[in-house]
Motif scaffolding. Structure first.
Motif, PDB file in Angstrom:
ATOM      1  N   ARG A 140     -42.313   8.247 -39.552  1.00  0.00           N
ATOM      2  CA  ARG A 140     -42.402   6.539 -38.835  1.00  0.00           C
ATOM      3  C   ARG A 140     -41.885   6.186 -37.912  1.00  0.00           C
ATOM      4  O   ARG A 140     -41.430   5.214 -37.331  1.00  0.00           O
ATOM      5  N   TYR A 141     -40.599   7.184 -38.060  1.00  0.00           N
ATOM      6  CA  TYR A 141     -39.201   6.625 -36.960  1.00  0.00           C
ATOM      7  C   TYR A 141     -40.424   7.232 -34.985  1.00  0.00           C
ATOM      8  O   TYR A 141     -40.369   6.890 -34.152  1.00  0.00           O
ATOM      9  N   LEU A 142     -41.388   8.632 -35.573  1.00  0.00           N
ATOM     10  CA  LEU A 142     -41.566   8.711 -34.056  1.00  0.00           C
ATOM     11  C   LEU A 142     -42.722   7.383 -33.669  1.00  0.00           C
ATOM     12  O   LEU A 142     -42.870   7.206 -32.657  1.00  0.00           O
ATOM     13  N   VAL A 143     -43.500   5.970 -34.335  1.00  0.00           N
ATOM     14  CA  VAL A 143     -44.282   5.691 -33.625  1.00  0.00           C
ATOM     15  C   VAL A 143     -43.793   4.511 -33.740  1.00  0.00           C
ATOM     16  O   VAL A 143     -44.654   3.287 -33.642  1.00  0.00           O
ATOM     17  N   HIS A 144     -42.217   4.071 -33.996  1.00  0.00           N
ATOM     18  CA  HIS A 144     -41.840   3.017 -34.404  1.00  0.00           C
ATOM     19  C   HIS A 144     -41.769   2.306 -32.444  1.00  0.00           C
ATOM     20  O   HIS A 144     -41.494   3.469 -31.880  1.00  0.00           O
ATOM     21  N   PRO A 145     -42.306   1.426 -32.254  1.00  0.00           N
ATOM     22  CA  PRO A 145     -41.969   0.654 -31.077  1.00  0.00           C
ATOM     23  C   PRO A 145     -40.208   0.532 -30.034  1.00  0.00           C
ATOM     24  O   PRO A 145     -40.968   0.813 -29.055  1.00  0.00           O
ATOM     25  N   GLU A 146     -39.601   1.104 -30.924  1.00  0.00           N
ATOM     26  CA  GLU A 146     -38.042   1.554 -30.134  1.00  0.00           C
ATOM     27  C   GLU A 146     -37.761   2.556 -29.526  1.00  0.00           C
ATOM     28  O   GLU A 146     -37.604   3.151 -29.080  1.00  0.00           O
ATOM     29  N   HIS A 147     -38.491   3.878 -30.589  1.00  0.00           N
ATOM     30  CA  HIS A 147     -39.289   5.154 -29.824  1.00  0.00           C
ATOM     31  C   HIS A 147     -39.636   4.908 -28.320  1.00  0.00           C
ATOM     32  O   HIS A 147     -39.314   6.193 -27.883  1.00  0.00           O
ATOM     33  N   ALA A 148     -40.409   4.552 -28.319  1.00  0.00           N
ATOM     34  CA  ALA A 148     -41.450   4.514 -27.700  1.00  0.00           C
ATOM     35  C   ALA A 148     -40.684   4.740 -25.933  1.00  0.00           C
ATOM     36  O   ALA A 148     -40.934   5.906 -25.884  1.00  0.00           O
ATOM     37  N   PRO A 149     -40.053   3.863 -25.632  1.00  0.00           N
ATOM     38  CA  PRO A 149     -39.058   3.694 -24.168  1.00  0.00           C
ATOM     39  C   PRO A 149     -38.620   4.623 -24.566  1.00  0.00           C
ATOM     40  O   PRO A 149     -38.135   5.282 -22.985  1.00  0.00           O
ATOM     41  N   ILE A 150     -37.799   5.783 -25.128  1.00  0.00           N
ATOM     42  CA  ILE A 150     -37.133   6.603 -25.146  1.00  0.00           C
ATOM     43  C   ILE A 150     -37.477   7.755 -24.529  1.00  0.00           C
ATOM     44  O   ILE A 150     -37.399   8.568 -23.547  1.00  0.00           O
ATOM     45  N   GLY A 151     -39.171   8.451 -25.071  1.00  0.00           N
ATOM     46  CA  GLY A 151     -40.201   9.210 -24.735  1.00  0.00           C
ATOM     47  C   GLY A 151     -39.634   9.575 -23.339  1.00  0.00           C
ATOM     48  O   GLY A 151     -39.990   9.997 -22.262  1.00  0.00           O
ATOM     49  N   THR A 152     -40.758   8.085 -22.586  1.00  0.00           N
ATOM     50  CA  THR A 152     -40.973   7.614 -21.461  1.00  0.00           C
ATOM     51  C   THR A 152     -39.736   7.843 -19.918  1.00  0.00           C
ATOM     52  O   THR A 152     -39.832   8.565 -19.472  1.00  0.00           O
ATOM     53  N   MET A 153     -38.526   7.694 -20.884  1.00  0.00           N
ATOM     54  CA  MET A 153     -37.547   7.922 -20.058  1.00  0.00           C
ATOM     55  C   MET A 153     -36.760   9.175 -20.357  1.00  0.00           C
ATOM     56  O   MET A 153     -36.687   9.166 -18.990  1.00  0.00           O
ATOM     57  N   ALA A 154     -37.039   9.934 -21.430  1.00  0.00           N
ATOM     58  CA  ALA A 154     -36.849  11.229 -20.863  1.00  0.00           C
ATOM     59  C   ALA A 154     -37.934  12.313 -19.911  1.00  0.00           C
ATOM     60  O   ALA A 154     -37.509  12.996 -19.002  1.00  0.00           O
ATOM     61  N   GLU A 155     -39.217  11.433 -20.317  1.00  0.00           N
ATOM     62  CA  GLU A 155     -40.060  12.214 -19.241  1.00  0.00           C
ATOM     63  C   GLU A 155     -39.231  12.278 -17.510  1.00  0.00           C
ATOM     64  O   GLU A 155     -39.643  13.193 -16.886  1.00  0.00           O
ATOM     65  N   ALA A 156     -39.228  10.924 -16.918  1.00  0.00           N
ATOM     66  CA  ALA A 156     -38.744  10.337 -16.075  1.00  0.00           C
ATOM     67  C   ALA A 156     -37.243  11.089 -15.719  1.00  0.00           C
ATOM     68  O   ALA A 156     -37.241  11.569 -14.014  1.00  0.00           O
ATOM     69  N   VAL A 157     -36.483  11.371 -16.287  1.00  0.00           N
ATOM     70  CA  VAL A 157     -35.034  11.858 -16.389  1.00  0.00           C
ATOM     71  C   VAL A 157     -34.534  13.924 -16.060  1.00  0.00           C
ATOM     72  O   VAL A 157     -33.832  14.230 -16.116  1.00  0.00           O
ATOM     73  N   CYS A 158     -35.845  14.021 -17.631  1.00  0.00           N
ATOM     74  CA  CYS A 158     -35.376  15.342 -18.127  1.00  0.00           C
ATOM     75  C   CYS A 158     -36.258  16.508 -17.614  1.00  0.00           C
ATOM     76  O   CYS A 158     -37.243  16.300 -16.834  1.00  0.00           O
ATOM     77  N   SER A 159     -35.768  18.364 -16.626  1.00  0.00           N
ATOM     78  CA  SER A 159     -36.521  18.512 -16.077  1.00  0.00           C
ATOM     79  C   SER A 159     -37.219  19.751 -17.513  1.00  0.00           C
ATOM     80  O   SER A 159     -38.226  20.298 -17.538  1.00  0.00           O
ATOM     81  N   ALA A 160     -36.499  19.331 -18.961  1.00  0.00           N
ATOM     82  CA  ALA A 160     -36.815  20.512 -19.816  1.00  0.00           C
ATOM     83  C   ALA A 160     -36.685  19.872 -21.046  1.00  0.00           C
ATOM     84  O   ALA A 160     -35.754  18.826 -21.052  1.00  0.00           O
ATOM     85  N   ILE A 161     -38.089  20.018 -22.374  1.00  0.00           N
ATOM     86  CA  ILE A 161     -36.786  18.554 -23.558  1.00  0.00           C
ATOM     87  C   ILE A 161     -37.595  19.782 -24.445  1.00  0.00           C
ATOM     88  O   ILE A 161     -39.089  20.592 -24.620  1.00  0.00           O
ATOM     89  N   SER A 162     -36.907  20.370 -25.240  1.00  0.00           N
ATOM     90  CA  SER A 162     -37.031  20.683 -26.957  1.00  0.00           C
ATOM     91  C   SER A 162     -36.724  20.635 -27.994  1.00  0.00           C
ATOM     92  O   SER A 162     -35.172  19.553 -27.951  1.00  0.00           O
TER      93      SER A 162
END
Length: 112
Positions: free
Chosen positions: A65-87
């Motif tokens: 449920r956390y994965l699809v929560h609307p407050e979680h989506a911006p974090i993923g977008t931000m991570a893709e913009a600032v991170c070089s790798a995510i595990s």
């Protein structure tokens, strides 16, 4: 309990402000997402470009449920913009062991 451990690696040229903004966004999630019990945001000791993120949930269903929560989506977008790798590593301490007892012991002996 169900745990998500994430390692965010930042490029060497990331600004202090961009990294801090991202980390603060991670820290703000518990008050916004009811299924999220706890969060830890920790900078790695052995790699200055890595931030660790641990989130704790009552169960895997709560995590889903956390994965699809609307407050979680911006974090993923931000991570893709600032991170070089995510595990990511997911851990569930409520699941029965999936290996037969003999193999569990064998696995532990290899680690030790």
């Amino acid at each position: 309990m169900f745990y998500q451990l994430v390692s965010f690696t930042f490029p060497e040229d990331i600004t202090r402000e961009a990294r801090t903004t991202f980390e603060d966004a991670l820290r703000s999630l518990p008050g916004k997402i009811p299924d999220l019990e706890d969060v830890r945001v920790i900078r790695a000791v052995d790699d200055v470009n890595v931030t660790g993120y641990m989130s704790v949930f009552p169960s895997e269903d709560h995590y889903q449920r956390y994965l699809v929560h609307p407050e979680h989506a911006p974090i993923g977008t931000m991570a893709e913009a600032v991170c070089s790798a995510i595990s990511r590593l997911l851990l569930d301490d409520d699941r029965p062991n999936v290996l037969p007892q003999g193999q569990q012991d064998e696995q532990l002996n290899h680690v030790a």
